[in-house]
Design a protein around this motif. Sequence first.
Motif, PDB file in Angstrom:
ATOM      1  N   ILE A 151      47.520  38.918  45.492  1.00 23.77           N
ATOM      2  CA  ILE A 151      47.413  38.318  44.145  1.00 23.77           C
ATOM      3  C   ILE A 151      46.423  37.157  44.180  1.00 23.77           C
ATOM      4  CG2 ILE A 151      48.646  36.992  42.366  1.00 23.77           C
ATOM      5  CD1 ILE A 151      51.168  38.616  43.053  1.00 23.77           C
ATOM      6  N   ALA A 152      46.580  36.292  45.186  1.00 28.64           N
ATOM      7  CA  ALA A 152      45.681  35.131  45.292  1.00 28.64           C
ATOM      8  C   ALA A 152      44.229  35.577  45.395  1.00 28.64           C
ATOM      9  CB  ALA A 152      46.068  34.279  46.503  1.00 28.64           C
ATOM     10  N   ALA A 153      43.988  36.640  46.170  1.00 28.20           N
ATOM     11  CA  ALA A 153      42.628  37.143  46.340  1.00 28.20           C
ATOM     12  C   ALA A 153      42.074  37.665  45.011  1.00 28.20           C
ATOM     13  CB  ALA A 153      42.617  38.251  47.399  1.00 28.20           C
ATOM     14  N   ALA A 154      42.921  38.351  44.238  1.00 24.66           N
ATOM     15  CA  ALA A 154      42.476  38.858  42.930  1.00 24.66           C
ATOM     16  C   ALA A 154      42.203  37.690  41.974  1.00 24.66           C
ATOM     17  CB  ALA A 154      43.525  39.808  42.351  1.00 24.66           C
ATOM     18  N   VAL A 155      43.026  36.636  42.047  1.00 23.89           N
ATOM     19  CA  VAL A 155      42.852  35.466  41.172  1.00 23.89           C
ATOM     20  C   VAL A 155      41.488  34.813  41.414  1.00 23.89           C
ATOM     21  CG1 VAL A 155      43.625  33.089  40.770  1.00 23.89           C
ATOM     22  CG2 VAL A 155      45.308  34.938  40.818  1.00 23.89           C
ATOM     23  N   VAL A 156      41.151  34.556  42.687  1.00 26.91           N
ATOM     24  CA  VAL A 156      39.882  33.866  42.949  1.00 26.91           C
ATOM     25  C   VAL A 156      38.693  34.743  42.547  1.00 26.91           C
ATOM     26  CG1 VAL A 156      40.757  32.324  44.740  1.00 26.91           C
ATOM     27  CG2 VAL A 156      39.824  34.544  45.401  1.00 26.91           C
ATOM     28  N   GLU A 157      38.816  36.068  42.737  1.00 23.42           N
ATOM     29  CA  GLU A 157      37.708  36.944  42.353  1.00 23.42           C
ATOM     30  C   GLU A 157      37.538  36.937  40.826  1.00 23.42           C
ATOM     31  OE1 GLU A 157      35.499  38.131  44.205  1.00 23.42           O
ATOM     32  OE2 GLU A 157      34.476  39.642  42.997  1.00 23.42           O
ATOM     33  N   MET A 158      38.655  36.881  40.103  1.00 18.57           N
ATOM     34  CA  MET A 158      38.571  36.891  38.645  1.00 18.57           C
ATOM     35  C   MET A 158      37.970  35.583  38.125  1.00 18.57           C
ATOM     36  SD  MET A 158      41.466  38.299  36.060  1.00 18.57           S
ATOM     37  CE  MET A 158      41.757  39.749  37.054  1.00 18.57           C
ATOM     38  N   ILE A 159      38.357  34.475  38.742  1.00 17.02           N
ATOM     39  CA  ILE A 159      37.759  33.185  38.348  1.00 17.02           C
ATOM     40  C   ILE A 159      36.263  33.212  38.659  1.00 17.02           C
ATOM     41  CG2 ILE A 159      37.663  30.716  38.901  1.00 17.02           C
ATOM     42  CD1 ILE A 159      40.708  30.803  39.241  1.00 17.02           C
ATOM     43  N   HIS A 160      35.912  33.747  39.838  1.00 15.98           N
ATOM     44  CA  HIS A 160      34.501  33.833  40.211  1.00 15.98           C
ATOM     45  C   HIS A 160      33.718  34.677  39.204  1.00 15.98           C
ATOM     46  CE1 HIS A 160      30.885  34.328  42.505  1.00 15.98           C
ATOM     47  NE2 HIS A 160      31.088  35.608  42.692  1.00 15.98           N
ATOM     48  N   LEU A 161      34.292  35.799  38.816  1.00 21.46           N
ATOM     49  CA  LEU A 161      33.639  36.693  37.857  1.00 21.46           C
ATOM     50  C   LEU A 161      33.440  35.967  36.516  1.00 21.46           C
ATOM     51  CD1 LEU A 161      32.732  39.617  38.117  1.00 21.46           C
ATOM     52  CD2 LEU A 161      34.871  40.316  37.072  1.00 21.46           C
ATOM     53  N   ALA A 162      34.445  35.212  36.096  1.00 26.12           N
ATOM     54  CA  ALA A 162      34.332  34.457  34.837  1.00 26.12           C
ATOM     55  C   ALA A 162      33.169  33.470  34.920  1.00 26.12           C
ATOM     56  CB  ALA A 162      35.639  33.716  34.548  1.00 26.12           C
ATOM     57  N   THR A 163      33.028  32.798  36.074  1.00 32.63           N
ATOM     58  CA  THR A 163      31.928  31.832  36.183  1.00 32.63           C
ATOM     59  C   THR A 163      30.581  32.560  36.184  1.00 32.63           C
ATOM     60  OG1 THR A 163      31.901  31.781  38.611  1.00 32.63           O
ATOM     61  CG2 THR A 163      33.378  30.237  37.529  1.00 32.63           C
ATOM     62  N   GLY A 184      34.292  35.747  29.403  1.00 32.81           N
ATOM     63  CA  GLY A 184      34.565  34.750  30.438  1.00 32.81           C
ATOM     64  C   GLY A 184      35.912  34.071  30.196  1.00 32.81           C
ATOM     65  N   ASP A 185      36.159  33.689  28.951  1.00 34.29           N
ATOM     66  CA  ASP A 185      37.437  33.047  28.611  1.00 34.29           C
ATOM     67  C   ASP A 185      38.610  33.993  28.877  1.00 34.29           C
ATOM     68  OD1 ASP A 185      35.899  30.959  27.811  1.00 34.29           O
ATOM     69  OD2 ASP A 185      36.364  31.098  25.672  1.00 34.29           O
ATOM     70  N   TYR A 186      38.387  35.250  28.548  1.00 34.59           N
ATOM     71  CA  TYR A 186      39.428  36.269  28.733  1.00 34.59           C
ATOM     72  C   TYR A 186      39.750  36.413  30.229  1.00 34.59           C
ATOM     73  CZ  TYR A 186      41.535  40.963  28.318  1.00 34.59           C
ATOM     74  OH  TYR A 186      42.368  42.046  28.381  1.00 34.59           O
ATOM     75  N   LEU A 187      38.703  36.437  31.058  1.00 37.10           N
ATOM     76  CA  LEU A 187      38.906  36.545  32.505  1.00 37.10           C
ATOM     77  C   LEU A 187      39.634  35.316  33.043  1.00 37.10           C
ATOM     78  CD1 LEU A 187      35.387  37.955  33.515  1.00 37.10           C
ATOM     79  CD2 LEU A 187      37.562  39.203  33.615  1.00 37.10           C
ATOM     80  N   ILE A 188      39.251  34.133  32.554  1.00 36.18           N
ATOM     81  CA  ILE A 188      39.901  32.912  33.033  1.00 36.18           C
ATOM     82  C   ILE A 188      41.384  32.916  32.668  1.00 36.18           C
ATOM     83  CG2 ILE A 188      40.014  30.395  32.804  1.00 36.18           C
ATOM     84  CD1 ILE A 188      36.980  30.403  32.340  1.00 36.18           C
ATOM     85  N   SER A 189      41.692  33.263  31.417  1.00 31.80           N
ATOM     86  CA  SER A 189      43.103  33.208  31.022  1.00 31.80           C
ATOM     87  C   SER A 189      43.913  34.261  31.791  1.00 31.80           C
ATOM     88  CB  SER A 189      43.268  33.344  29.510  1.00 31.80           C
ATOM     89  OG  SER A 189      42.802  34.576  29.046  1.00 31.80           O
ATOM     90  N   HIS A 190      43.303  35.415  32.055  1.00 31.29           N
ATOM     91  CA  HIS A 190      43.974  36.417  32.892  1.00 31.29           C
ATOM     92  C   HIS A 190      44.232  35.878  34.293  1.00 31.29           C
ATOM     93  CE1 HIS A 190      44.969  40.326  31.408  1.00 31.29           C
ATOM     94  NE2 HIS A 190      43.932  40.306  30.601  1.00 31.29           N
ATOM     95  N   ALA A 191      43.217  35.217  34.857  1.00 35.08           N
ATOM     96  CA  ALA A 191      43.359  34.680  36.212  1.00 35.08           C
ATOM     97  C   ALA A 191      44.497  33.659  36.261  1.00 35.08           C
ATOM     98  CB  ALA A 191      42.041  34.038  36.661  1.00 35.08           C
ATOM     99  N   TYR A 192      44.546  32.782  35.254  1.00 36.53           N
ATOM    100  CA  TYR A 192      45.615  31.780  35.242  1.00 36.53           C
ATOM    101  C   TYR A 192      46.988  32.432  35.112  1.00 36.53           C
ATOM    102  CZ  TYR A 192      42.415  27.823  34.902  1.00 36.53           C
ATOM    103  OH  TYR A 192      41.465  26.886  35.166  1.00 36.53           O
ATOM    104  N   ARG A 193      47.050  33.466  34.255  1.00 39.12           N
ATOM    105  CA  ARG A 193      48.345  34.116  34.073  1.00 39.12           C
ATOM    106  C   ARG A 193      48.795  34.755  35.381  1.00 39.12           C
ATOM    107  NH1 ARG A 193      49.568  38.436  29.380  1.00 39.12           N
ATOM    108  NH2 ARG A 193      48.197  39.676  30.690  1.00 39.12           N
ATOM    109  N   MET A 194      47.867  35.429  36.049  1.00 37.58           N
ATOM    110  CA  MET A 194      48.205  36.058  37.323  1.00 37.58           C
ATOM    111  C   MET A 194      48.624  34.996  38.337  1.00 37.58           C
ATOM    112  SD  MET A 194      45.954  38.926  39.423  1.00 37.58           S
ATOM    113  CE  MET A 194      44.539  38.450  38.554  1.00 37.58           C
TER     114      MET A 194
END
Lengths: 352, 352
Positions: free
Chosen positions: B80-92, B124-134
């Motif tokens: 999960i942590a690995a998916a979170v950082v990748e999603m934040i990275h993708l958003a940036t 980008g916002d959508y990816l960030i909010s998904h990452a935070y939720r995860m």
Amino acid sequence: MPTTAAPHLGPTQKALQQALADVAKRFSAELSSDLPCVQTLADHAEKYRGKMLRPQLVLACGAVFDPSALAPEPRQDLSIAAAVVEMIHLATLVHDDVLDDADLRRNGPTIRALQGNEAAVMLGDYLISHAYRMCTRLDRPERESVSRRMAGVTNTVCEGELLQLEHRGDWALSERTYLEIVRRKTGALVGACCALPQWLANDPDPVLEQGLFAFGEKIGIAFQIADDVLDLAADPDRLGKPLGQDLATGKLTLPWVCFFEQASASEADQTRALLDRIATAAEREGAPAVLADPAFSRALDRLRESGALLTAENRARDVARRACEWAETSLPPGPGLDMILEMASRAAARRY
Amino acid sequence: MPTTAAPHLGPTQKALQQALADVAKRFSAELSSDLPCVQTLADHAEKYRGKMLRPQLVLACGAVFDPSALAPEPRQDLSIAAAVVEMIHLATLVHDDVLDDADLRRNGPTIRALQGNEAAVMLGDYLISHAYRMCTRLDRPERESVSRRMAGVTNTVCEGELLQLEHRGDWALSERTYLEIVRRKTGALVGACCALPQWLANDPDPVLEQGLFAFGEKIGIAFQIADDVLDLAADPDRLGKPLGQDLATGKLTLPWVCFFEQASASEADQTRALLDRIATAAEREGAPAVLADPAFSRALDRLRESGALLTAENRARDVARRACEWAETSLPPGPGLDMILEMASRAAARRY
């Protein structure tokens, strides 16, 4: 809002304003940065803060169950929650101005007009990450994560914005899709405002939670419809920005949907063609030049004469009335309830 | 990365790739939406995913302390942590392309080129909010909130981007400010990748946490310097985008800073004037036209002849070497350590 509250709400309104000052202080303190360039932007963004409708709803809904929500120093968790929703709202405004190419908000230049889209995108991200960080202070092991709920809400807001983008230039937008967009992009965060006091409770009642969320969603929808009417009918000076911004960015709003419902086929076709020309020209020449065009004034005149603005206003009032009916039959009486009923009615009937 | 790993790392590399597949699956499942327009964008954004360097670091650093991090189905919290950082990275990345007016990434059109800046901002916002939720799924009452730490990290990333924006067109940027920007905008998230396995531990060691974060920061800085060198020296086809993007958007990078350190005053003045002309013209005429200009080629030739590209590369290697020295003396030996040492060295010496 404070100046025109119903007389019997005077003391509650005064207490609410005092409690809001605590929220505003928390908000500013949270945004302070050791980087001067960030601080300057954050200071400017704070000027976007208007009446803090969303924090008001958090506190007033809190007061329905706990009078200390309106103490001069309100319960800390409620105050944090109120600052969180305002910060998320501010982030969406900053990003919205990028989406809408908007140069003016509340009679002042927008971040994107001052510093470019780049700074606006990053400042929005900065506000969102601050809001999430603040929100984690509300998480407790004994209840569902408030952070998780709020991340879900911002997700819904983004989906609403993306759905709206998909329908840019769709001059045959249905009322159903319009309402779906508005429920997600505006309703969800206002729903969260009203449900938050229950989300923070030690013994939350799931039925009440859902009821409060739906109540807030309706206030948000009524507010957005009223906003969309104002974009076509307000005094531009009092509105703080030029009329017709929604059209210029290809957004068909409820007054037009209502107009098409009662127009003849040929009138509808002509008007759709006109709206398309307005939006296309706005993209090419910029919104201000186009909205000064007589063709735009003629379209507005036709809209007014058709009664569609009033129809849309009535839709907003209906939504707000249904929200109030639920609240009156489901929530304990008292100043908190009186306050949120007043706010719900006011959301649907704004005048500029 | 998999094709060129040192031979003794073969089995570890293979296990890492299997574990990454689990992360990728989780990532896609998380992003599925009931709105077709959102799903289309999310699918496109997934194509941005490259080698998943950040998830690799989460898993490899996890393996330093727990071999099951590299099981075919890795420990759920690490995945999960690995998916979170990748999603934040993708958003940036998605928001970066708005900041940079970029039309190409990994040889494909960017979201902003396909759907406009508006969709890119919202996605980008959508990816960030998904990452935070995860991310909230990682929070446990017995340890500091992972969500809070990650929100703090994204905050730092935004500050780095804002600092960089403030220095756009600053052709006298100091090495110190350059490194401060890079530490925040790139280093912080890579730091989090390496510290995350400790953040998830039941008995975290604060010294080790900080050490791992600083180790990751250094990898991020080395990686960014190498990236900035590639923007001036790579084969454009293999890079997947035209050279000189940083200059075209007013960003002075380390090779130029090194160039100015050894140039005569008059040569420095001339070159700064040239860079300013390039950036100004790129803003007016668009980057591609300008970067095809012979003046840009001449500037690149001067840079190469000066040896400044090599100096910058050596700086990246120095940073990576210091990271490795810490890791070798502070972390338990084993395949996990071997893997992250390899990754740290590789970050500083990329070739296209």
